[in-house]
Motif scaffolding. Structure first.
Motif, short mmCIF file in Angstrom:
data_model
loop_
_atom_site.label_atom_id
_atom_site.label_comp_id
_atom_site.label_asym_id
_atom_site.label_seq_id
_atom_site.Cartn_x
_atom_site.Cartn_y
_atom_site.Cartn_z
N ASN A 117 44.21 3.64 -33.98
CA ASN A 117 43.63 3.69 -35.29
C ASN A 117 44.04 2.79 -36.29
O ASN A 117 45.36 2.49 -36.54
CB ASN A 117 43.42 5.12 -35.63
CG ASN A 117 42.75 6.27 -34.94
OD1 ASN A 117 41.90 5.73 -34.25
ND2 ASN A 117 43.58 7.29 -34.91
N LYS A 127 39.17 -2.53 -34.86
CA LYS A 127 38.19 -2.58 -33.91
C LYS A 127 36.96 -2.37 -34.50
O LYS A 127 35.85 -3.19 -34.35
CB LYS A 127 38.49 -1.68 -32.86
CG LYS A 127 39.66 -1.40 -32.13
CD LYS A 127 39.84 -0.60 -31.06
CE LYS A 127 39.75 1.13 -31.53
NZ LYS A 127 40.59 1.54 -32.47
N THR A 128 36.70 -1.29 -35.40
CA THR A 128 35.32 -1.28 -35.99
C THR A 128 35.00 -2.09 -37.12
O THR A 128 34.08 -2.94 -37.13
CB THR A 128 35.35 0.08 -36.72
OG1 THR A 128 35.55 1.35 -35.70
CG2 THR A 128 34.01 0.37 -37.56
N THR A 129 35.98 -2.79 -37.74
CA THR A 129 35.96 -3.86 -38.35
C THR A 129 35.16 -5.25 -37.69
O THR A 129 34.41 -5.86 -38.37
CB THR A 129 36.82 -4.40 -39.45
OG1 THR A 129 37.55 -3.15 -40.21
CG2 THR A 129 36.97 -5.49 -40.20
N GLN A 166 31.77 -4.68 -37.03
CA GLN A 166 30.88 -4.66 -38.27
C GLN A 166 30.61 -6.10 -38.64
O GLN A 166 29.71 -6.46 -39.06
CB GLN A 166 31.58 -3.82 -39.53
CG GLN A 166 31.49 -2.49 -39.15
CD GLN A 166 32.41 -1.72 -40.33
OE1 GLN A 166 33.17 -2.36 -40.71
NE2 GLN A 166 32.01 -0.46 -40.68
N GLY A 169 26.80 2.81 -33.16
CA GLY A 169 28.09 3.16 -33.83
C GLY A 169 28.84 4.60 -33.24
O GLY A 169 28.36 5.27 -32.35
N GLN A 170 29.78 4.77 -33.97
CA GLN A 170 30.49 6.07 -33.83
C GLN A 170 29.74 7.19 -33.90
O GLN A 170 29.99 8.24 -33.43
CB GLN A 170 31.80 6.12 -34.51
CG GLN A 170 32.71 4.92 -33.90
CD GLN A 170 34.21 5.11 -34.91
OE1 GLN A 170 34.67 6.21 -35.57
NE2 GLN A 170 34.70 3.76 -35.47
N ASP A 230 30.21 1.10 -30.26
CA ASP A 230 31.72 1.52 -30.70
C ASP A 230 31.88 2.84 -30.64
O ASP A 230 31.29 4.04 -31.32
CB ASP A 230 31.33 1.34 -32.32
CG ASP A 230 32.71 1.14 -33.10
OD1 ASP A 230 33.82 1.35 -32.52
OD2 ASP A 230 32.51 1.42 -34.35
N GLU A 231 32.88 3.21 -29.67
CA GLU A 231 33.14 4.53 -29.35
C GLU A 231 32.01 5.55 -29.09
O GLU A 231 32.00 6.39 -29.55
CB GLU A 231 34.16 5.09 -30.54
CG GLU A 231 35.56 4.34 -30.62
CD GLU A 231 36.32 4.91 -31.48
OE1 GLU A 231 36.40 6.11 -31.76
OE2 GLU A 231 37.35 4.20 -32.04
N THR A 288 33.93 -0.68 -27.74
CA THR A 288 35.36 0.01 -28.32
C THR A 288 35.30 1.33 -28.07
O THR A 288 34.35 1.90 -27.93
CB THR A 288 35.60 -0.28 -29.65
OG1 THR A 288 34.57 0.51 -30.34
CG2 THR A 288 34.86 -1.74 -30.25
#
Length: 321
Positions: A40, A44-46, A49, A84-85, A161-162, A192
């Motif tokens: 965390n 990854k998310t950045t 994005q 996305g998540q 994303d996840e 991810t």
């Protein structure tokens, strides 16, 4: 040369004093599954994005689906899909209405939108639930609908994303099959995930991100071979065979009570064959053999742990100066 779906060079992003991405380089081949792992806050998310045009980087360059990210963001958006998540499903609408809405947003004609919605409902096994509000769907059904909505525009590249967070094991494996089918059809997947088994099962290549930097990359097997601890365990029927094998091999850890000998090695076919041939040449009978190799959990914990140790040492060195 293999065509690249994503080519990233020196990507940087900060929020105030917090550096999120620190010179990230990536190369993702078309028609493959590329998985980005990291703890965390690793970035990854950045990364997703930025590459999906949701936010702008502070530095570096990137080409996504053949288009320059900075100069042609609209072309990038037209070629990609993002799941996305958190589900983008409107739970007040039915499954079919969600898909038709996406068709309108993609500027499909009413006829083409209905055709596409029917095709995706069939493909994702949602026909019976098509007329029910999405709020009545299970978690797995909502994720399938979410991915189906992403496919309305026939994207060449999909960011996941996840995508299986919170799903039960059966639903997770169902999503894996869908992902494999997409790639078989020529789609590129950028994944991810927090589930290391998921990356192990799906990804052609895996990159480990920590502290905004890429600390390792390769296939799952290549990454596992970087971590010590692999061994072949041999079990013998009698103590004499164990003693003879230990003397012959000259290495390993013996357990006289269990009549086992652990021989260090990566578990590769060639190495195992040579080991068994050596024992056979001296007529040493092996009752049972098993191969133990590090898994991605070991890779993840070892690599990110090394990174944390290095940061701590650097901080201590700076403070002492």
């Amino acid at each position: 040369m293999t065509n690249l779906a994503i080519a990233v060079d020196g990507l940087r992003k900060s929020y105030g004093d917090k550096v999120v991405l620190d010179g990230l380089d990536l190369a993702v081949a078309e028609g493959t599954i590329f998985s980005l792992l990291g703890p965390n806050g690793a970035g990854k998310t950045t990364t997703v994005q930025i590459l999906s045009t949701l936010i702008r980087p502070d530095g570096g360059t990137a080409r996504v689906a053949g288009h320059d990210l900075a100069r042609r963001p609209d072309d990038v958006r037209g070629a990609i899909g993002v799941t996305g998540q958190y589900s983008a499903v409107d739970k007040l609408l039915t499954g079919e209405e969600n898909l038709l809405l996406m068709g309108d947003l993609k500027h499909l004609s009413r006829r083409d939108g209905k055709r596409k919605a029917a095709e995706l409902l069939e493909r994702f096994d949602l026909v019976e639930a098509a007329g029910k509000p999405a709020s009545t769907y299970s978690g797995g059904m909502q994720r399938r609908l979410d991915l189906a909505m992403t496919l309305v525009g026939d994207p060449r590249l999909i960011f996941l994303d996840e995508p299986t967070t919170g799903l039960d094991p059966r639903s997770r494996r169902g999503m894996w099959e869908i992902v494999r089918e997409l790639v078989a059809g020529g789609v590129t997947i950028f994944l991810t995930t927090q589930y290391l088994e998921e990356a192990d099962q799906l990804a052609d290549r895996i990159a480990v991100l920590d502290g905004g930097r890429l600390i390792a990359e390769g296939t799952a097997e290549e990454l596992k071979r970087r971590i010590p601890g692999g061994h072949v365990q041999l079990t013998f029927a009698e103590p004499q065979s164990l003693d003879a094998a230990r003397e012959l091999i000259g290495t390993g850890t013996a357990d006289p009570e269990a009549l086992t000998l652990q021989v260090p090695g990566d578990g590769g076919v060639r190495a195992v064959r040579e080991l068994l041939n050596l024992l056979d040449s001296r007529s040493i009978d092996v009752q049972h053999m098993s191969v133990h190799t590090p898994d991605l959990d070991d890779v993840f914990l070892t690599l990110t742990g090394q990174q944390k140790t290095q940061k701590t040492q650097q901080t201590q060195k700076t403070e002492s100066n």
